[in-house]
Design a protein around this motif. Structure first.
Motif, PDB file in Angstrom:
ATOM      1  N   UNK A   3      -0.409   3.129 -10.606  1.00 36.71           N
ATOM      2  CA  UNK A   3      -0.786   3.038  -9.201  1.00 36.71           C
ATOM      3  C   UNK A   3      -0.388   1.701  -8.569  1.00 36.71           C
ATOM      4  N   UNK A   4      -0.532   0.625  -9.350  1.00 33.04           N
ATOM      5  CA  UNK A   4      -0.242  -0.706  -8.819  1.00 33.04           C
ATOM      6  C   UNK A   4       1.191  -0.863  -8.346  1.00 33.04           C
ATOM      7  N   UNK A  54       1.605   1.287  -4.836  1.00 32.40           N
ATOM      8  CA  UNK A  54       0.661   0.992  -3.747  1.00 32.40           C
ATOM      9  C   UNK A  54       1.365   0.475  -2.492  1.00 32.40           C
ATOM     10  N   UNK A  75       3.359   3.157  -0.601  1.00 31.65           N
ATOM     11  CA  UNK A  75       2.410   4.153  -0.093  1.00 31.65           C
ATOM     12  C   UNK A  75       1.718   3.698   1.179  1.00 31.65           C
ATOM     13  N   UNK A  76       1.356   2.418   1.175  1.00 30.00           N
ATOM     14  CA  UNK A  76       0.678   1.863   2.351  1.00 30.00           C
ATOM     15  C   UNK A  76       1.566   1.993   3.589  1.00 30.00           C
ATOM     16  N   UNK A 106       1.748   5.569   4.729  1.00 27.26           N
ATOM     17  CA  UNK A 106       0.524   5.978   5.422  1.00 27.26           C
ATOM     18  C   UNK A 106       0.526   5.479   6.868  1.00 27.26           C
ATOM     19  N   UNK A 142      -2.927  10.469   2.906  1.00 25.30           N
ATOM     20  CA  UNK A 142      -2.184  10.275   1.665  1.00 25.30           C
ATOM     21  C   UNK A 142      -3.132   9.708   0.614  1.00 25.30           C
ATOM     22  N   UNK A 143      -3.385  10.509  -0.399  1.00 25.11           N
ATOM     23  CA  UNK A 143      -4.306  10.089  -1.454  1.00 25.11           C
ATOM     24  C   UNK A 143      -3.549   9.775  -2.719  1.00 25.11           C
ATOM     25  N   UNK A 144      -4.105   8.863  -3.488  1.00 26.76           N
ATOM     26  CA  UNK A 144      -3.429   8.395  -4.695  1.00 26.76           C
ATOM     27  C   UNK A 144      -4.402   8.510  -5.871  1.00 26.76           C
ATOM     28  N   UNK A 150      -5.855   0.014  -6.413  1.00 29.53           N
ATOM     29  CA  UNK A 150      -4.880  -0.833  -5.718  1.00 29.53           C
ATOM     30  C   UNK A 150      -4.301  -0.251  -4.438  1.00 29.53           C
ATOM     31  N   UNK A 151      -4.591   0.998  -4.107  1.00 28.84           N
ATOM     32  CA  UNK A 151      -3.857   1.619  -2.993  1.00 28.84           C
ATOM     33  C   UNK A 151      -4.617   1.558  -1.665  1.00 28.84           C
ATOM     34  N   UNK A 152      -3.891   1.908  -0.587  1.00 30.18           N
ATOM     35  CA  UNK A 152      -4.416   1.773   0.779  1.00 30.18           C
ATOM     36  C   UNK A 152      -5.683   2.589   1.003  1.00 30.18           C
ATOM     37  N   UNK A 153      -5.861   3.676   0.227  1.00 33.32           N
ATOM     38  CA  UNK A 153      -7.053   4.513   0.438  1.00 33.32           C
ATOM     39  C   UNK A 153      -8.255   4.007  -0.359  1.00 33.32           C
ATOM     40  N   UNK A 154      -8.114   2.890  -1.037  1.00 35.39           N
ATOM     41  CA  UNK A 154      -9.234   2.294  -1.782  1.00 35.39           C
ATOM     42  C   UNK A 154      -9.943   1.276  -0.894  1.00 35.39           C
TER      43      UNK A 154
END
Lengths: 241, 241
Positions: A183-184, A187, A190-191, A194, A202-204, B74-78
């Protein structure tokens, strides 16, 4: 267009003590998603009258539909029907239509109509019955609250009885891309994605497959073209997922 | 004696859409029961700042401990860490102690310290860190709220880190009797038993075993003698369960 909204109330000490693992929430969540109703919140409360009354009052004013699970059986700890009636200030007692359903069923099976069993005919005056093809004892709908059994087979049958009468919206569309990178590392891109596609979510979801970390990216939205566009951009960002 | 109380907040759109089946609630429920902490309520909320802030504010004032699960990756949805900080009006940024933990871990594994990964070092000023032996990125405790990861292996490791620091009460004792008769037939005697033994809780859980209906009766309480007495009375009531 905004989809109708919903919340769920799971009722039962056995869930909160860890004795029983709830499965009704996941079932309802999937069914509502497919029906175009957004499940916004779920609560698990104990077999406590004040807690049930409070949850029903809090949530029924906030969402289009409330679904409850549990506490409508024959025993002394089944207090959901009375509690929901109290939440709306409605009168509750054994009702003729529910009594007839149960008596016919008991007679056909040679089962005694005990006082406990007849408790399952306690229905608030203003409620409509929810069909239970599994074990007959009905659920009920009062205002925007659908009161259903906790036993999964019965809960699922009642959901199937209720949903066709509920106006759904556009089903939530979703596409998933599996990326074999942690995920790191995904990220950052993805940001940006989004930000570029604000009308999809957008979910991860990280996973670990035989010791290797990876990430499932789920793009959700009601507009198929937007979901497609965001997925195409995601695939361009990660050409070798 | 009253045991400490707790509530749980499960955070994640993927639970409410039905994509993922939560398992953290059941794990926490079992652990708390064993530790003598009463889980009184659980809520599932979406990855939405206002929803998280509201749930934290509502529940942290009502119970001794709040446990959250999800949204600290680590992602934007966190957005859990920032939302919990906001709920308490605390300042949040990358904190030196968390940064050092992560940098040491990343260096030892030759992993790049991306901007996304460093988001996991965002910790409110007044929080204390929760140890994460699985993947290092820490959880944190702020006031009475314990903020933990959603990935089950990490959540469970964090629960194990937190629980020894929490004062528990008397573990909830429970005894179960399986009765091969349907709930409707045991309801009457059970009700009387519940009235005779008000200091235990008597739960009734129907089951279907190869087409035959039966009922598990669970007697719970903090006083072993009371639980024993109620179970002896139950066994006398149903000599051939």
């Amino acid at each position: 267009m905004t989809n109708p909204t919903a919340a769920m109330i799971v009722i039962g000490d056995e869930i909160l003590s860890g004795r029983t693992r709830d499965s009704n929430m996941n079932h309802l969540a999937k069914e509502l998603t497919q029906h175009g109703v957004e499940l916004c919140e779920a609560r698990v409360v104990s077999d406590d009258r004040a807690a049930i009354v409070q949850a029903v009052r809090d949530l029924s004013g906030c969402y289009d539909h409330i679904f409850t699970s549990g506490g409508i059986g024959p025993t002394h700890d089944d207090i959901t029907a009375d509690s929901v009636a109290e939440a709306f200030g409605d009168h509750i007692d054994i009702r003729d239509d529910a009594r007839k359903l149960l008596m016919d069923y008991f007679e056909s099976r040679g089962v005694e109509a005990t006082e406990g069993r007849m408790r399952m005919a306690r229905i608030p005056d203003s409620a409509t019955l929810i069909d239970n093809p599994v074990s007959i004892a009905p659920g009920f709908t009062i205002r925007n609250v659908h009161v259903m059994a906790g036993v999964p087979a019965v809960f699922e049958a009642m959901v199937a009885s209720v949903l066709p009468g509920i106006k759904g919206g556009a089903p939530l569309l979703s596409q998933t891309l599996r990326i074999d990178r942690p995920e790191g590392e995904v990220a950052g891109p993805l940001r940006k994605l989004a930000e570029t596609y604000p009308d999809v979510s957008i979910g991860s979801y990280p996973f670990n497959d035989k010791g290797a970390f990876g990430t499932n990216i789920v793009i959700r939205g009601q507009d198929g073209a937007s979901v497609d566009a965001a997925m195409i951009a995601l695939c361009e960002e990660f050409p070798n997922p």
